[in-house]
Design an enzyme around this catalytic site. Structure first.
Site, PDB file in Angstrom:
ATOM      1  N   ARG A   1      12.238 -28.810  14.355  1.00  0.00           N
ATOM      2  CA  ARG A   1      11.543 -29.470  15.214  1.00  0.00           C
ATOM      3  C   ARG A   1      12.095 -30.836  14.778  1.00  0.00           C
ATOM      4  O   ARG A   1      11.921 -30.975  14.587  1.00  0.00           O
ATOM      5  CB  ARG A   1      10.262 -29.235  15.477  1.00  0.00           C
ATOM      6  CG  ARG A   1      10.174 -27.866  16.483  1.00  0.00           C
ATOM      7  CD  ARG A   1      11.215 -27.456  17.564  1.00  0.00           C
ATOM      8  NE  ARG A   1      11.021 -26.180  18.141  1.00  0.00           N
ATOM      9  CZ  ARG A   1      11.766 -25.025  18.165  1.00  0.00           C
ATOM     10  NH1 ARG A   1      12.378 -25.537  17.053  1.00  0.00           N
ATOM     11  NH2 ARG A   1      11.471 -24.110  18.238  1.00  0.00           N
TER      12      ARG A   1
ATOM     13  N   GLU B   1      16.958 -34.029  22.038  1.00  0.00           N
ATOM     14  CA  GLU B   1      17.282 -33.140  22.101  1.00  0.00           C
ATOM     15  C   GLU B   1      17.293 -33.198  23.218  1.00  0.00           C
ATOM     16  O   GLU B   1      18.520 -32.526  23.632  1.00  0.00           O
ATOM     17  CB  GLU B   1      17.726 -32.192  20.776  1.00  0.00           C
ATOM     18  CG  GLU B   1      16.441 -31.482  20.677  1.00  0.00           C
ATOM     19  CD  GLU B   1      15.782 -30.581  19.479  1.00  0.00           C
ATOM     20  OE1 GLU B   1      16.481 -30.295  18.522  1.00  0.00           O
ATOM     21  OE2 GLU B   1      16.236 -29.277  20.698  1.00  0.00           O
TER      22      GLU B   1
HETATM   23  P1  NAI Z   1       6.051 -19.998  10.898  1.00  0.00           P
HETATM   24  O1  NAI Z   1       4.828 -19.818  11.201  1.00  0.00           O
HETATM   25  O2  NAI Z   1       6.219 -18.478   9.661  1.00  0.00           O
HETATM   26  O3  NAI Z   1       5.747 -20.871   9.298  1.00  0.00           O
HETATM   27  C1  NAI Z   1       4.926 -22.043   9.198  1.00  0.00           C
HETATM   28  C2  NAI Z   1       5.163 -22.936   7.962  1.00  0.00           C
HETATM   29  O4  NAI Z   1       4.537 -24.047   7.777  1.00  0.00           O
HETATM   30  C3  NAI Z   1       3.221 -22.031   7.655  1.00  0.00           C
HETATM   31  O5  NAI Z   1       3.432 -21.369   6.592  1.00  0.00           O
HETATM   32  C4  NAI Z   1       2.146 -22.804   7.573  1.00  0.00           C
HETATM   33  O6  NAI Z   1       1.154 -22.899   7.325  1.00  0.00           O
HETATM   34  C5  NAI Z   1       3.263 -23.871   7.687  1.00  0.00           C
HETATM   35  N1  NAI Z   1       2.667 -25.963   8.110  1.00  0.00           N
HETATM   36  C6  NAI Z   1       1.651 -25.256   8.593  1.00  0.00           C
HETATM   37  N2  NAI Z   1       1.488 -26.568   9.219  1.00  0.00           N
HETATM   38  C7  NAI Z   1       2.130 -27.342   7.976  1.00  0.00           C
HETATM   39  C8  NAI Z   1       1.730 -28.829   7.407  1.00  0.00           C
HETATM   40  N3  NAI Z   1       1.170 -29.390   8.122  1.00  0.00           N
HETATM   41  N4  NAI Z   1       2.469 -28.981   6.092  1.00  0.00           N
HETATM   42  C9  NAI Z   1       3.167 -28.047   5.873  1.00  0.00           C
HETATM   43  N5  NAI Z   1       3.337 -26.837   6.076  1.00  0.00           N
HETATM   44  C10 NAI Z   1       3.580 -26.333   7.144  1.00  0.00           C
HETATM   45  O7  NAI Z   1       7.294 -19.904  10.833  1.00  0.00           O
HETATM   46  P2  NAI Z   1       9.168 -19.943  11.144  1.00  0.00           P
HETATM   47  O8  NAI Z   1       9.530 -19.383  11.812  1.00  0.00           O
HETATM   48  O9  NAI Z   1       9.059 -19.882   9.609  1.00  0.00           O
HETATM   49  O10 NAI Z   1       9.540 -21.225  11.403  1.00  0.00           O
HETATM   50  C11 NAI Z   1       8.978 -23.082  11.410  1.00  0.00           C
HETATM   51  C12 NAI Z   1       9.902 -23.382  12.614  1.00  0.00           C
HETATM   52  O11 NAI Z   1      10.663 -23.195  11.941  1.00  0.00           O
HETATM   53  C13 NAI Z   1       9.324 -23.459  13.337  1.00  0.00           C
HETATM   54  O12 NAI Z   1       7.793 -23.575  14.089  1.00  0.00           O
HETATM   55  C14 NAI Z   1      10.126 -23.968  14.364  1.00  0.00           C
HETATM   56  O13 NAI Z   1      10.394 -25.207  14.717  1.00  0.00           O
HETATM   57  C15 NAI Z   1      11.446 -23.740  13.740  1.00  0.00           C
HETATM   58  N6  NAI Z   1      13.014 -22.994  13.643  1.00  0.00           N
HETATM   59  C16 NAI Z   1      13.820 -23.680  14.145  1.00  0.00           C
HETATM   60  C17 NAI Z   1      15.113 -23.207  14.774  1.00  0.00           C
HETATM   61  C18 NAI Z   1      16.504 -23.571  14.655  1.00  0.00           C
HETATM   62  O14 NAI Z   1      17.041 -22.305  15.818  1.00  0.00           O
HETATM   63  N7  NAI Z   1      16.650 -24.655  13.942  1.00  0.00           N
HETATM   64  C19 NAI Z   1      14.698 -21.302  15.420  1.00  0.00           C
HETATM   65  C20 NAI Z   1      13.626 -21.095  14.773  1.00  0.00           C
HETATM   66  C21 NAI Z   1      12.357 -21.862  14.349  1.00  0.00           C
END
Ligand code: NAI
Length: 330
Positions: free
Chosen positions: A233, A262
């Site tokens: 993000r 964006e």
């Molecule tokens: P997820 O929930 O499976 O993983 C997120 C990870 O970040 C978790 O392991 C969590 O513990 C960790 N986390 C939370 N707070 C943190 C912090 N302060 N410091 C370090 N790690 C922390 O989510 P997923 O599916 O892996 O997605 C991650 C992000 O990718 C989403 O939140 C979304 O913003 C972004 N995304 C972007 C897309 C794109 O088209 N560019 C599409 C889908 C998701």
């Protein structure tokens, strides 16, 4: 159920119509959901929104007045929704938590490979009959240290690809992923990950703790000339600070699929318009910056999963069944 879709593109319409086995009434609006468009939701119990639709407290109040009972996000991230406001008026919020982690992880790798081996520049050169190879020198990924911030579904997929390249992978997350430790990744404190890595890739969600996690101070901890990749993000990176870090040469490369501002730019064809956002124009002027416009999710497999899970989420709500993908207020 009658569902109003906002910010829709042709690929959304195709994948949702194909997956609408339950014969919901799908009404597709190209407009973003915001103050000007919220009245389109009158008569709908369900709305379906995407990453840049505005779902703040004011909009939620109007959705409630219009009779909306469920907001279905056709994405994983939910930083654009005020969950407290939705809970206060009893509107359910559902999402698609894991439609295709590989899609985003692979896009992060595409940014790395392009920035490193300069295939975007080579493509243009060759088309103009310029077959010279000077200034296209890259570096081997094999043996380099890659830092991963956030090792959830996408971060895990990304770690595995980088291990396959023969990289050393170090990571920071508030929870450690045991499977990744077994596969050879090492968890370190955030700053140490920045200090050790030639490439840092962000895969954590945007929230109050992670807003501007990459800022003037954290850029100063990175290896000089390192690469930063953000497919998560835009708000994770302080744009002013990243521009300064690039100008000083502290940051060697930047690959972004997301950008703080964006919502005013991405998913639109502005090629004949005057773009007034000076920061994105400055970023695009750097030779070592690559911007893609939030396309990390955009694969056939991901679109198929997004549509089928979103339709299932809404059908479950209609049937009064348990909402497996409901986002609850933490
Ligand atoms: P997820 O929930 O499976 O993983 C997120 C990870 O970040 C978790 O392991 C969590 O513990 C960790 N986390 C939370 N707070 C943190 C912090 N302060 N410091 C370090 N790690 C922390 O989510 P997923 O599916 O892996 O997605 C991650 C992000 O990718 C989403 O939140 C979304 O913003 C972004 N995304 C972007 C897309 C794109 O088209 N560019 C599409 C889908 C998701």
């Amino acid at each position: 159920m009658k569902i109003a879709f906002f910010s829709t593109k042709s690929y959304d319409r195709e994948s949702f119509e194909k997956n609408n086995k339950q014969d919901h009434q799908l009404d597709f609006y190209e407009a973003q959901l915001n103050d000007q468009t919220v009245n389109l939701t009158q008569g709908y119990k369900a709305i379906c929104v995407f990453v840049n639709d505005q779902v703040d407290a004011g909009i939620i109040e109007k959705l409630h007045q219009n009779g909306v009972q469920i907001i279905a996000l056709r994405c994983a991230g939910f930083n654009n929704v005020n969950l407290q406001a939705a809970a206060a008026v009893g509107i359910k919020v559902v999402r698609v938590p894991a439609y295709s982690p590989m899609a985003v992880a692979e896009h992060a790798v595409a940014l790395i490979m392009t920035l490193n081996r300069k295939t975007h520049k080579a493509y243009n050169r060759v088309r103009e009959g310029n077959f010279a190879a000077d200034r296209l020198t890259g570096f081997n990924l094999f043996g380099k240290t890659v830092g991963v911030i956030g090792t959830g579904k996408i971060g895990e997929a990304f770690c595995q690809i980088m291990l396959g390249f023969g990289c050393k992978v170090v990571a920071f997350d508030i929870y450690e992923n045991k499977k990744l430790i077994k596969q050879g990744i090492e968890y370190l404190p955030f700053e140490e990950v920045l200090q050790q890595s030639e490439i840092v890739s962000l895969h954590c969600p945007l929230n109050d703790h992670t807003h501007h996690i990459m800022n003037k101070t954290t850029f100063s901890k990175m290896k000089k000339g390192a690469m930063l990749i953000n497919t998560s993000r835009g708000g994770l990176v302080d744009t002013k600070a990243v521009i300064k870090a690039l100008k000083k040469g502290r940051l060697g490369y930047l690959g972004i699929d997301v950008y703080e501002e964006e919502e005013h730019i991405f998913f639109q064809d502005l090629s004949e318009k005057i773009i007034t956002d000076d920061q994105i124009m400055r970023l695009m002027a750097f030779p070592n910056v690559l911007v893609t416009a939030h396309q990390g999710f955009l694969t056939n497999e991901a679109l198929e999963n997004i549509a089928s899970v979103t339709i299932e989420n809404i059908t479950s709500f209609e049937n009064g069944a348990e909402l497996e993908n409901e986002i609850s207020v933490s």
